[in-house]
Motif scaffolding. Structure first.
Motif, short mmCIF file in Angstrom:
data_model
loop_
_atom_site.label_atom_id
_atom_site.label_comp_id
_atom_site.label_asym_id
_atom_site.label_seq_id
_atom_site.Cartn_x
_atom_site.Cartn_y
_atom_site.Cartn_z
N ALA A 1 0.70 -1.32 0.01
CA ALA A 1 0.01 0.38 0.19
C ALA A 1 1.25 0.69 -0.17
N GLU A 2 1.95 1.24 1.14
CA GLU A 2 2.75 2.41 0.72
C GLU A 2 3.04 2.63 -0.85
N ALA B 1 2.57 1.52 -3.32
CA ALA B 1 1.69 1.58 -4.41
C ALA B 1 1.10 3.04 -4.44
N ALA B 2 1.24 3.94 -3.82
CA ALA B 2 0.73 5.78 -2.86
C ALA B 2 1.52 6.38 -3.67
#
Length: 196
Positions: free
Chosen positions: A71-72, A74-75
């Motif tokens: 998630a990190e 991808a952000a």
């Protein structure tokens, strides 16, 4: 009146959050089923019912680590220059590993004898691998790197993970400045080596 079973999604989430906190605070040696149960304010049998055993707790931590990392990464905001995007990816990965050293140990060093990831668990990092491969592919497609994107991505990932592990163990330098310089030197040297 029979006792209500505690096996709920809420207990699973509370147990996982407790396990992550115990790992961060007490390290690998402090992570036991009992400490997780105490932190989650649950009975030991309830934790066993939800996670199975200590290996089940470690397995959930392993999956959660890759979920958080994916998630990190991808952000990350896009960069016009693919090589700059790769440098930002390396720095974001490094920040995650430095911020969560015990979690990184579970994800990459396998410190628990009773947890040996299977092929299913190995798939936990699929999103992270895809992000690295896509960033490298963008640089290859732009003519900035030469080689197979999957091969380069694996080497790049391994280099960054290894440098961050060395930094966590205080083997990359005695100051932030020296660690930063050596980290960037390693990343840039690898990218230069694959440059067209």
């Amino acid at each position: 009146m029979p006792r209500v079973k505690q096996r709920t999604e809420a207990l699973h989430e509370r147990g996982l959050a407790s396990a992550m906190a115990v790992l961060a605070e007490a390290g690998v040696a402090g992570l036991t089923t009992r400490t997780v149960a105490e932190r989650a304010r649950a009975s030991l049998p309830a934790i066993y019912e939800v996670f199975g055993d200590k290996a089940g707790i470690v397995r959930e931590i392993f999956f959660e680590g890759f979920r958080l990392l994916g998630a990190e990464l991808a952000a990350l905001p896009p960069a016009a220059d693919p090589l700059e995007a790769l440098r930002r990816l390396a720095e974001a990965f490094r920040r995650f590993l430095l911020a969560h050293p015990m979690l990184a140990e579970v994800m990459f060093s396998r410190p628990f004898a009773d947890f040996d990831p299977t092929k299913d668990e190995a798939r936990a990092g699929a999103k992270v691998r895809r992000i690295f491969v896509q960033h490298v592919r963008n640089a290859v497609d732009a003519g900035q790197l030469d080689g197979d994107p999957t091969d380069i991505a694996l080497i790049f990932f391994t280099l960054v993970e290894g440098l961050a592990a060395a930094e966590n163990a205080h083997r990359l330098g005695g100051s932030k400045q020296s660690s930063d310089r050596r980290f960037r030197l390693g990343v840039n040297t690898l990218l230069d080596g694959f440059a067209t």
